[in-house]
Design a protein around this motif. Structure first.
Motif, mmCIF file in Angstrom:
data_model
loop_
_atom_site.group_PDB
_atom_site.id
_atom_site.type_symbol
_atom_site.label_atom_id
_atom_site.label_comp_id
_atom_site.label_asym_id
_atom_site.label_seq_id
_atom_site.Cartn_x
_atom_site.Cartn_y
_atom_site.Cartn_z
ATOM 1 N N ARG A 68 0.581 -1.705 -0.076
ATOM 2 C CA ARG A 68 -0.060 0.005 0.082
ATOM 3 C C ARG A 68 0.620 1.201 -0.094
ATOM 4 N NH1 ARG A 68 -3.895 -2.879 3.308
ATOM 5 N NH2 ARG A 68 -2.355 -2.201 5.222
ATOM 6 N N LYS A 71 1.866 1.852 -3.327
ATOM 7 C CA LYS A 71 1.394 2.462 -4.017
ATOM 8 C C LYS A 71 0.967 3.833 -4.131
ATOM 9 C CE LYS A 71 -1.310 -2.267 -5.141
ATOM 10 N NZ LYS A 71 -2.683 -3.067 -4.557
ATOM 11 N N ALA A 75 2.041 6.031 -7.196
ATOM 12 C CA ALA A 75 0.814 6.894 -7.830
ATOM 13 C C ALA A 75 -0.133 7.856 -8.288
ATOM 14 C CB ALA A 75 -0.645 7.130 -6.333
ATOM 15 N N GLY A 92 -5.390 1.508 -8.249
ATOM 16 C CA GLY A 92 -4.661 2.170 -7.204
ATOM 17 C C GLY A 92 -5.217 3.861 -6.212
#
Length: 248
Positions: A68, A71, A75, A92
């Protein structure tokens, strides 16, 4: 309680029965000990498998939490009005600005450390967090984070990376002398790992000296890099900076 049974011992059926009868009698006589031993084996076995399953669960949870963070860090930003959006970018998180993305990275990193502080990935997460703080303009917080990492770092290569971040954080606060001191330490320690990062540490030191108006000292260090590390990947940057110093 039982010895291995040879073929000779099993020649006659009555001998075979006699053996298991004797074994049964011994088990009955020591029934309490046998049961206790059996329970210990089951508990120990269950504990081992339970421990392995729990560790596997932790690894999966930590990996997902780290994913996470990755990502979030990578992003894409939301497109400006009129720009096309690629379908690959639909998965995402997405953010309006780089600052928003950096702050989200710090939040995810804090959550990871709170839940998995003892994980092997925790130090990598803390490094990502420190770098994000620096890019957010929170130089003082970043300096504290980089300093804590470098002071407790066992890996010599990673310590150089963390010290580089610390020097940049000091520079961002206008503490140039402190930044130069860190680069001096980096250059010395780099000699212990085959001069890895030594050229970058010295180049950064020369850059800061030039920033302070100490052009001659900066030029001396740049030429030192070329003399001692002729295969440096920074040769073009060094030549450009030497040329700039020569024009001053």
């Amino acid at each position: 309680m039982a010895h291995s049974i040879s073929r000779k011992e099993l020649k006659k059926p009555d001998e075979f029965v006699s053996f298991w009868t004797q074994l049964g009698s011994r088990i009955s006589a020591h029934r309490g000990k046998v049961i206790a031993t059996g329970v210990l084996v089951v508990v120990a076995g269950g504990g081992t498998w339970g421990g392995m399953a729990w560790k596997q669960h932790l690894v999966i949870t930590e990996t997902e939490a780290f994913s996470r963070i990755e990502k979030t860090t990578l992003a894409p930003l939301l497109p400006e009005k009129g720009e096309e959006t690629k379908s690959d970018d639909d998965e995402g998180p997405r953010f309006k600005t780089d600052q928003e993305r950096l702050q989200a990275t710090v939040t995810e990193a804090d959550a990871f450390v709170a839940a998995h502080g003892s994980s092997d990935l925790a130090r990598r997460v803390l490094l990502i967090r420190a770098n994000s703080l620096l890019r957010l303009g929170k130089a003082a917080d970043a300096a504290t984070a980089f300093q804590q990492l470098s002071q407790s770092e066992a890996d010599k290569d990673m310590r150089l990376v963390e010290q580089d971040g610390l020097a940049l954080a000091f520079e961002a606060q206008g503490q140039i002398d402190k930044a130069i001191d860190v680069y001096n330490t980096m250059a010395r320690e780099a000699q212990q790992v085959g001069n890895f990062y030594a050229d970058r540490a010295l180049f950064a030191k020369a850059r800061l000296l030039q920033k302070q108006g100490k052009g001659k000292d900066a030029e001396k260090i740049l030429r030192e890099i070329l003399d001692k590390m002729p295969k440096t990947s920074l040769r073009r940057e060094i030549d450009d900076r030497l040329a700039a110093l020569g024009d001053q």
